[in-house]
Design a protein around this motif. Structure first.
Motif, PDB file in Angstrom:
ATOM      1  N   SER A 120      52.055   7.586 -22.573  1.00  0.00           N
ATOM      2  CA  SER A 120      53.403   7.359 -23.104  1.00  0.00           C
ATOM      3  C   SER A 120      53.893   8.527 -23.936  1.00  0.00           C
ATOM      4  CB  SER A 120      53.384   6.134 -24.010  1.00  0.00           C
ATOM      5  OG  SER A 120      52.789   5.057 -23.381  1.00  0.00           O
TER       6      SER A 120
ATOM      7  N   SER B 192      53.183   0.841 -22.379  1.00  0.00           N
ATOM      8  CA  SER B 192      52.446   0.164 -21.299  1.00  0.00           C
ATOM      9  C   SER B 192      50.967   0.547 -21.252  1.00  0.00           C
ATOM     10  CB  SER B 192      53.075   0.483 -19.948  1.00  0.00           C
ATOM     11  OG  SER B 192      52.262  -0.087 -18.942  1.00  0.00           O
TER      12      SER B 192
ATOM     13  N   GLU C  35      54.385  10.824 -17.517  1.00  0.00           N
ATOM     14  CA  GLU C  35      54.841   9.920 -18.565  1.00  0.00           C
ATOM     15  C   GLU C  35      55.001   8.490 -18.040  1.00  0.00           C
ATOM     16  OE1 GLU C  35      58.534  10.345 -21.094  1.00  0.00           O
ATOM     17  OE2 GLU C  35      57.583  12.324 -21.293  1.00  0.00           O
ATOM     18  N   THR C  36      54.580   7.551 -18.854  1.00  0.00           N
ATOM     19  CA  THR C  36      54.703   6.136 -18.501  1.00  0.00           C
ATOM     20  C   THR C  36      56.146   5.687 -18.717  1.00  0.00           C
ATOM     21  OG1 THR C  36      52.633   6.076 -19.711  1.00  0.00           O
ATOM     22  CG2 THR C  36      53.406   4.003 -18.839  1.00  0.00           C
ATOM     23  N   GLU C  37      56.620   4.791 -17.849  1.00  0.00           N
ATOM     24  CA  GLU C  37      57.986   4.276 -18.022  1.00  0.00           C
ATOM     25  C   GLU C  37      57.976   3.079 -18.951  1.00  0.00           C
ATOM     26  OE1 GLU C  37      60.448   3.427 -14.662  1.00  0.00           O
ATOM     27  OE2 GLU C  37      59.915   5.369 -13.784  1.00  0.00           O
ATOM     28  N   GLU C  38      58.873   3.092 -19.929  1.00  0.00           N
ATOM     29  CA  GLU C  38      58.864   2.026 -20.920  1.00  0.00           C
ATOM     30  C   GLU C  38      60.252   1.604 -21.341  1.00  0.00           C
ATOM     31  OE1 GLU C  38      54.548   3.341 -22.443  1.00  0.00           O
ATOM     32  OE2 GLU C  38      56.304   4.272 -23.289  1.00  0.00           O
ATOM     33  N   THR C  39      60.324   0.432 -21.995  1.00  0.00           N
ATOM     34  CA  THR C  39      61.608  -0.078 -22.448  1.00  0.00           C
ATOM     35  C   THR C  39      61.470  -0.589 -23.888  1.00  0.00           C
ATOM     36  OG1 THR C  39      63.363  -1.649 -21.910  1.00  0.00           O
ATOM     37  CG2 THR C  39      61.138  -2.366 -21.430  1.00  0.00           C
TER      38      THR C  39
END
Ligand code: GYE
Length: 330
Positions: free
Chosen positions: A145, A285, A310-314
């Motif tokens: 992340s 994540s 890079e990890t996808e995050e919200t």
């Protein structure tokens, strides 16, 4: 006579060792990156520990994905100690695994052991947390992340919430373990975001080691020392969950008297958010396993991989948590 027997014993021992050694080699690697006898890639993985819900989900993801990808996984739990991770990595080098992957508990102090892996021709993949080594050739890629961004998103939400504040807003911060990338970076991102409003002040900031027990204990101290706390920013859900106990015990209502912002969005954190005890979570994540196994295969095959993935995050508000909770996997 005795000398002869001793010599024979030594010879037998030596050949056992030799066969064992060759077998061990054949079991993992044929000379720095070749394939094994059974065709399986062997990965040596050094995990930080089992400090949080995030970590448990991450470990499950890695073990399940290795099995699904047909990768032979050697797994070690370092119990949040760098020395244990260095020992595990040295063992993996000795065992001549095909790939080493690890999540460094702290950012600094890895150059020597990473150099040893490089010299042994074993590629290293960093996952979840990164290192601060200047020599980027010591590892193939870093999958994880953007922790600065997580801290920034948390801070920006708070800025928006408190934009009408006329007086000081007192913030306390529970940091992750000292020297860890997510602790350093989340602190930085959050601090930078709230700097736009001089009313927003961090009045206390201490490590709670990413654990519930740590969060509870440090929050108790914060509450004793500071009569007016308006906001808690915890670097992960678990510390926030521990802090809830301290806040309730002090006769305050979490989510109302004290606004609580955390990072991760594991199930227990999302439940606290849906229940109105937390106010906002920046997601991080832990489901890195499938991408890690793909990368291991590519790196082992000598393919080029991006230096950073890079990890996808919200992010989640209370309403969004209520919606997302039924389908939350971890
Ligand atoms: O946020 C925390 C865990 O490195 C991203 O470590 C990870 C962090 C995560 O203990 O819960």
């Amino acid at each position: 006579m005795r000398k002869l027997r001793t010599q024979r014993v030594i010879a037998v021992l030596a050949s056992v060792l030799l066969v064992g050694g060759v077998a061990a080699c054949g079991n993992s690697d044929t000379g720095g990156g070749g394939s094994k006898d059974d065709g399986k890639i062997t990965m040596g993985f050094s995990q930080v520990g089992a400090e949080s819900g995030w970590r448990t989900a991450n470990t499950t993801s890695i073990k399940e994905s290795a099995a699904a990808a047909g990768i032979d996984l050697k797994f070690d739990d370092a119990q949040q100690k760098q020395e244990n991770q260095i020992k595990a990595i040295r063992n993996y080098i000795q065992q001549k695994v095909d790939v080493i992957a690890f999540s460094p508990v702290v950012e600094s102090g890895w150059d020597t052991v990473l150099k040893e892996a490089k010299d042994a021709g074993i590629p290293v993949i960093l996952t979840d947390r990164s290192v601060d080594s200047a020599d980027k050739s010591l590892y193939k890629t870093f999958l994880g992340s953007d922790f600065v961004k997580e801290g920034r998103l948390a801070g920006e939400w708070l800025v928006e919430q408190k934009k009408g504040a006329t007086g000081p807003v007192n913030i306390v911060e529970l940091q992750g373990n000292t020297g860890a990338a997510p602790a350093n970076d989340r602190k930085k991102g959050f601090g930078e975001a709230i700097a736009v409003n001089p009313n927003l002040k961090i009045i206390a900031s201490q490590p709670g080691d990413f654990t519930r027990a740590g969060g509870k204990q440090v929050m108790e101290q914060f509450l004793k020392a500071n009569p007016k706390i308006d906001v808690l920013f915890a670097h992960n859900d678990d510390m926030g969950l521990g802090a809830l106990e301290a806040i309730t015990a002090a006769g305050k209502v979490p989510g109302k008297d004290i606004t609580i912002i955390t990072v991760d969005a594991v199930k227990d954190g999302m439940q606290a958010l849906a229940d109105g005890k937390f106010n906002f979570i920046a997601e991080c994540s832990p489901l890195l396993g499938p991408q890690l196994m793909d990368l291991a295969k590519k790196v082992h095959a000598g393919e080029e991989v991006p230096a950073r993935i890079e990890t996808e995050e919200t992010t989640f508000t209370q309403e969004q948590a209520k919606e997302a909770l039924p389908n939350r996997k971890y």
